[in-house]
Write a protein that holds these residues in place. Structure first.
Motif, PDB file in Angstrom:
ATOM      1  N   ASP A  61      43.263  33.353  39.682  1.00 47.65           N
ATOM      2  CA  ASP A  61      42.019  32.683  40.068  1.00 47.65           C
ATOM      3  C   ASP A  61      40.845  33.629  40.276  1.00 47.65           C
ATOM      4  OD1 ASP A  61      43.057  30.146  39.906  1.00 47.65           O
ATOM      5  OD2 ASP A  61      43.504  29.991  42.047  1.00 47.65           O
ATOM      6  N   CYS A  62      41.079  34.916  40.203  1.00 47.33           N
ATOM      7  CA  CYS A  62      40.003  35.885  40.435  1.00 47.33           C
ATOM      8  C   CYS A  62      39.644  36.635  39.157  1.00 47.33           C
ATOM      9  CB  CYS A  62      40.407  36.884  41.517  1.00 47.33           C
ATOM     10  SG  CYS A  62      40.680  36.115  43.131  1.00 47.33           S
ATOM     11  N   THR A  63      38.447  37.186  39.172  1.00 43.57           N
ATOM     12  CA  THR A  63      37.957  38.020  38.080  1.00 43.57           C
ATOM     13  C   THR A  63      37.835  39.444  38.592  1.00 43.57           C
ATOM     14  OG1 THR A  63      36.748  36.172  37.083  1.00 43.57           O
ATOM     15  CG2 THR A  63      35.990  38.392  36.519  1.00 43.57           C
ATOM     16  N   TYR A  64      38.293  40.397  37.778  1.00 44.15           N
ATOM     17  CA  TYR A  64      38.316  41.809  38.169  1.00 44.15           C
ATOM     18  C   TYR A  64      37.668  42.668  37.096  1.00 44.15           C
ATOM     19  CZ  TYR A  64      42.119  39.961  41.036  1.00 44.15           C
ATOM     20  OH  TYR A  64      42.869  39.213  41.903  1.00 44.15           O
ATOM     21  N   ARG A 162      37.604  43.589  42.545  1.00 46.40           N
ATOM     22  CA  ARG A 162      37.560  42.116  42.542  1.00 46.40           C
ATOM     23  C   ARG A 162      36.085  41.709  42.506  1.00 46.40           C
ATOM     24  NH1 ARG A 162      41.065  37.920  46.030  1.00 46.40           N
ATOM     25  NH2 ARG A 162      42.612  39.459  45.413  1.00 46.40           N
ATOM     26  N   SER A 164      34.978  38.205  41.717  1.00 43.39           N
ATOM     27  CA  SER A 164      34.817  36.847  42.214  1.00 43.39           C
ATOM     28  C   SER A 164      36.142  36.121  42.141  1.00 43.39           C
ATOM     29  CB  SER A 164      33.769  36.083  41.395  1.00 43.39           C
ATOM     30  OG  SER A 164      34.226  35.924  40.056  1.00 43.39           O
ATOM     31  N   CYS A 165      36.201  34.965  42.839  1.00 45.27           N
ATOM     32  CA  CYS A 165      37.393  34.118  42.814  1.00 45.27           C
ATOM     33  C   CYS A 165      36.960  32.653  42.758  1.00 45.27           C
ATOM     34  CB  CYS A 165      38.269  34.347  44.033  1.00 45.27           C
ATOM     35  SG  CYS A 165      38.995  36.001  44.100  1.00 45.27           S
ATOM     36  N   SER A 169      40.957  33.628  48.012  1.00 47.75           N
ATOM     37  CA  SER A 169      42.261  34.287  47.887  1.00 47.75           C
ATOM     38  C   SER A 169      42.279  35.540  48.702  1.00 47.75           C
ATOM     39  CB  SER A 169      42.542  34.643  46.440  1.00 47.75           C
ATOM     40  OG  SER A 169      42.664  33.488  45.652  1.00 47.75           O
TER      41      SER A 169
END
Length: 169
Positions: A61-64, A162, A164-165, A169
């Motif tokens: 669910d997150c963007t890295y 990280r 965004s999510c 989280s």
């Protein structure tokens, strides 16, 4: 799971006994069960990380943003594996980033890519779609002798930021 001779390079973990006769029975069983290709450390070394730079688990669910510098090896790759240690079941054909892609992008010395469930509008991408919780494995093929001798000092550990999510989280 910590098995044998654990190496910790800023959260990127490895075990120098993998692929060697000195591996204990638990390490050998783990490798056999997971079906990993256990080359000797002179041929390839593997580092795995399951948390971002703040210590939070890596989740779909997150963007890295994963970024790093030139690696002390002939060739390298970073591949995403799901919680069962397999490639996520998706059709994105974007589960790894490597030196070849970094060279093609003009980023061999300072590289970066995005890990996200959907392709970003621009930039290099590794898909986390259908991965749930995951980890990233850094493989270094034909590593420099200095890395083998002193991995925790020689490896320039990639950063996992990280961005965004979708949910908290």
């Amino acid at each position: 799971m910590r098995l044998g001779g654990v190496i910790d390079a800023d959260g990127w973990l490895s075990d120098w006994t993998v692929g060697s006769p000195s591996a204990n029975p638990w390490t050998r069983a783990y490798i056999a069960r997971r079906g990993l290709l256990a080359l000797t450390k002179e041929e390839a070394v593997y580092f795995t990380r399951a948390k971002d730079d703040t210590g939070k688990p890596l989740v779909e669910d997150c963007t890295y943003r994963v970024s790093g510098d030139a690696m002390p090896a002939l060739w390298w790759s970073v591949t995403l594996y799901d919680a069962t240690n397999y490639l996520p079941k998706n059709t994105d054909q974007a589960l790894s980033y490597d030196l070849t892609k970094a060279n093609d992008a003009g980023q061999a010395a300072h590289w970066s890519f995005i890990v996200a469930p959907e392709r970003p509008s621009e930039g290099n991408w590794v898909s986390s779609r259908s991965a749930g919780s995951f980890d990233l494995t850094l493989r270094l093929y034909k590593p420099d002798a200095a890395l083998i001798d002193n991995p925790e000092s020689v490896l320039p550990p990639p950063s996992i930021e990280r961005l965004s999510c979708r949910s908290q989280s």
